[in-house]
Design a protein around this motif. Structure first.
Motif, mmCIF file in Angstrom:
data_model
loop_
_atom_site.group_PDB
_atom_site.id
_atom_site.type_symbol
_atom_site.label_atom_id
_atom_site.label_comp_id
_atom_site.label_asym_id
_atom_site.label_seq_id
_atom_site.Cartn_x
_atom_site.Cartn_y
_atom_site.Cartn_z
ATOM 1 N N ILE A 1 -0.273 5.243 -2.077
ATOM 2 C CA ILE A 1 -0.594 6.573 -1.540
ATOM 3 C C ILE A 1 -0.098 7.675 -2.465
ATOM 4 O O ILE A 1 -0.274 8.857 -2.169
ATOM 5 C CB ILE A 1 -0.026 6.779 -0.119
ATOM 6 N N GLN B 1 -6.765 9.841 3.125
ATOM 7 C CA GLN B 1 -6.351 8.624 2.431
ATOM 8 C C GLN B 1 -4.897 8.245 2.723
ATOM 9 O O GLN B 1 -4.523 7.083 2.591
ATOM 10 C CB GLN B 1 -6.541 8.789 0.924
ATOM 11 N N SER C 1 -10.278 3.925 -0.672
ATOM 12 C CA SER C 1 -9.096 3.496 0.084
ATOM 13 C C SER C 1 -9.119 2.004 0.378
ATOM 14 O O SER C 1 -8.086 1.326 0.288
ATOM 15 C CB SER C 1 -8.997 4.274 1.402
ATOM 16 N N SER D 1 -8.436 13.438 0.418
ATOM 17 C CA SER D 1 -7.114 12.972 -0.007
ATOM 18 C C SER D 1 -6.158 12.885 1.167
ATOM 19 O O SER D 1 -5.349 11.955 1.266
ATOM 20 C CB SER D 1 -6.550 13.909 -1.079
ATOM 21 N N GLY E 1 -6.140 0.429 -1.387
ATOM 22 C CA GLY E 1 -5.087 0.035 -0.452
ATOM 23 C C GLY E 1 -4.665 -1.421 -0.626
ATOM 24 O O GLY E 1 -3.477 -1.723 -0.793
ATOM 25 N N THR F 1 -5.782 6.070 5.607
ATOM 26 C CA THR F 1 -6.753 4.980 5.424
ATOM 27 C C THR F 1 -6.256 3.913 4.442
ATOM 28 O O THR F 1 -6.636 2.751 4.562
ATOM 29 C CB THR F 1 -8.104 5.536 4.946
ATOM 30 N N MET F 2 -5.428 4.295 3.486
ATOM 31 C CA MET F 2 -4.920 3.284 2.544
ATOM 32 C C MET F 2 -3.997 2.272 3.228
ATOM 33 O O MET F 2 -4.189 1.057 3.070
ATOM 34 C CB MET F 2 -4.220 3.954 1.362
ATOM 35 N N SER G 1 0.823 -1.216 0.000
ATOM 36 C CA SER G 1 0.000 0.000 0.000
ATOM 37 C C SER G 1 0.855 1.262 0.000
ATOM 38 O O SER G 1 0.351 2.356 -0.296
ATOM 39 C CB SER G 1 -0.937 0.009 1.208
ATOM 40 N N TYR H 1 -12.443 6.760 -7.916
ATOM 41 C CA TYR H 1 -11.509 7.870 -7.694
ATOM 42 C C TYR H 1 -11.760 8.995 -8.694
ATOM 43 O O TYR H 1 -11.720 10.174 -8.334
ATOM 44 C CB TYR H 1 -10.070 7.363 -7.820
#
Length: 562
Positions: free
Chosen positions: A278, A407, A465, A404, A469, A410-411, A274, A374
């Motif tokens: 990002i 993220q 995410s 963003s 992710g 969260t990713m 992941s 996205y």
């Protein structure tokens, strides 16, 4: 796109006088101001209107249509200014929902900018032309521009706004989104070239080469001459450089994911992989941050003249820093094992296409839903929120930037959770959530609340995410270690075409055709359904495959040592 009446006045004056000098005298301004206005209009419409020679100026074939419309607009504006005085500064315009829908909000704002002293009253009707006969309304908007009422009266500014809005929403936005798509369409070229090389010469070398390609192309965009300097060659070079960027990105993703995942613990592949994911939210934040700084420190004219180049030129520093880091890295243990065993593929693309068809299809389909989600959250929401709902650009941009920023956390969280729970299950739940979210998002936006705009955008990016992710680890795990670079790169880049590349284009086309957000939400739902099909075709993580591969490569070395 921002087309102002002064641009149209400048254009007509130049055509009538055939020189920029005489046009400046006629309008009581400078020759430079006339030149800037015409250039701004050409940039906004994305075409060349005037052909300049040493002696005079003549319209291009495409420009003749624009000039004809400009004359009509200016004539109607003159009529409007006289008519508005006779009507006490109030205009009543009837419209059909199927023709404009919620776009009346955006048109109202444009009207107020053009004519703040004239009040515009919208009257919704199933038969908008019906009120013209009895004088109930002054004009009516149907599928085409205005159906005018009494011959001595016209709502010309509404027609102007509707025309400019239609140019922006359909032609201008589709053109912008098509340019945006060039970077996606070129990615499979990078995936084919560099994905194969990643399995042949190593992950590290590919990362160095692709970063240099992306960096050089980005830096050259900052040095690109303008349309005024070299004409149509300028946008052609821009498209070429965008293509080069796409080739670099298409080749880089596979190497970046493999470098981060193959160095880490295979049991935590979702988390480590992941790290490469990002990039989009981080880049979104950095790009908009740079834009905000430049906007605050430079005047609008200075930004248009040279300010926009600064961010592209500064990117050279980031590229240099990235190269310094990548050159110090070693290649991954998996690739070293391939070298030690002499197990590098000789024709990796052919092997993937003949022996890894199901993994390739599974990986490609899994990517479509996240890409479309996205695109809706970060690209289409800006256009829809501003043009359709009347939000300020700053309000929509803040919502996207907040999502963003979250993220970035969260990713990796989603990747880590997918290591503890079945990865396909986490991915699939997020795909279902995204499909449902789309309908709720558009419904809550009906209230035009900035708070709900932020909440809806953040929730949409949260769904993204939890797909994006774990995505890198899922894609990598579909292929055997010796074909991972090729298989992952092909799946990632080709899926990008049918996912992220055409999504903004399709959103705009669907909305302009059906005048409703429902087809847009349905499009996202279909994309998420395809992702679920890909997850069903795919396989779960197989950590033993990596461990056995590395162990087998160590045995010959141990035998030699003994």
């Amino acid at each position: 796109m921002n087309v102002e009446l002064r641009y149209l006045r400048a254009l007509v004056a130049v055509v009538d006088s055939q020189t920029f000098t005489d046009a400046a005298i006629a309008l009581g301004t400078s020759q430079a101001a006339i030149s800037r206005s015409v250039a701004a209009l050409e940039r906004a419409l994305g075409l060349r209107i005037l052909q300049r020679t040493t002696r005079n100026v003549t319209p291009t074939p495409a420009g003749e249509r624009i000039i004809e419309h400009a004359r009509r607009v200016l004539d109607e504006v003159a009529l409007l200014e006289r008519a508005a005085q006779d009507q006490g500064g109030e205009l009543r315009v009837s419209y059909a929902w199927s023709a404009l829908g919620r776009r009346t909000v955006a048109l109202q704002r444009k009207w107020e900018e053009l004519h703040p002293a004239v009040r515009l009253i919208w009257v919704q009707s199933n038969a908008p032309t019906g009120g013209l006969a009895n004088g109930g309304v002054d004009a009516a908007v149907v599928r085409r521009p205005l159906v005018l009422g009494r011959p001595d009266f016209t709502a010309a500014a509404t027609r102007t706004a509707a025309y400019l809005e239609r140019i922006h929403w359909t032609d201008g936005t589709l053109l912008a989104f098509s340019t945006y798509a060039v970077g996606y369409i070129s990615r499979p070229v990078g995936g084919i070239i560099f994905g194969r090389l990643g399995d042949e010469i190593g992950r590290k070398k590919i990362l160095v080469i692709t970063l240099m390609l992306i960096g050089v192309a980005t830096f050259l965009i900052g040095l690109l001459p303008t349309y005024d300097n070299i004409g149509v060659i300028a946008p052609a070079i821009l498209v070429f450089l965008r293509f080069a960027q796409g080739v670099g990105v298409g080749g880089e993703w596979g190497g970046a994911v493999l470098l981060s995942s193959e160095f880490g613990d295979p049991n935590r592949r979702g988390f480590w992989a992941s790290a490469a994911q990002i990039g989009p939210p981080a880049g979104n934040l950095m790009a908009n941050g740079a834009l905000a700084v430049l906007t605050l420190t430079l005047s609008e004219q200075a930004f248009l003249d040279y300010g926009w180049r600064i961010a592209f030129l500064i990117s050279a520093l980031l590229v240099a820093f990235g190269l310094w880091i990548r050159l110090k890295l070693e290649d991954t243990p998996i690739f070293k094992a391939m070298e030690a065993r002499g197990d590098k593929p000789k024709a990796p693309i052919r092997e993937v296409l003949t022996t890894q068809r199901r993994p390739l299809i599974a990986a490609m389909l899994s990517r479509i839903g996240p890409d479309v989600t996205y695109a809706l959250c970060t690209v289409f929401t800006l256009t829809y929120g501003i043009q359709e709902l009347g939000f300020d650009r700053g309000q929509v941009l803040v919502a996207v930037l907040i999502g963003s920023a979250l993220q970035l956390f969260t990713m990796p969280l989603a990747g880590a959770i997918s290591d503890r729970i079945n990865r396909r299950l986490v991915y699939g739940i997020a795909a279902v959530a995204a499909a449902v979210w789309a309908y709720l998002f558009f419904i809550v936006l009906e209230g035009r609340s900035p708070v709900m705009l932020i909440v809806g955008t953040v929730l949409g990016l949260l769904c993204h995410s939890f797909m994006y992710g774990p995505q890198a680890a899922f894609v990598v795990e579909q292929f055997s270690p010796r074909l991972r670079s090729t298989g992952s790169s092909l799946a990632y880049t080709f899926a990008g075409i049918i996912g992220g590349a055409i999504a903004p284009f399709m959103f705009t086309l669907l909305l302009s055709t059906f005048h409703s957000w429902v087809p847009v939400a349905m499009y996202l739902s279909v994309a998420c359904l395809l992702t679920l099909v890909g997850l069903a075709l795919g396989r779960d993580s197989n950590v033993a495959e990596d461990e056995e591969y590395l162990q087998a490569s160590d045995e010959p070395a141990e035998a030699v040592a003994r």
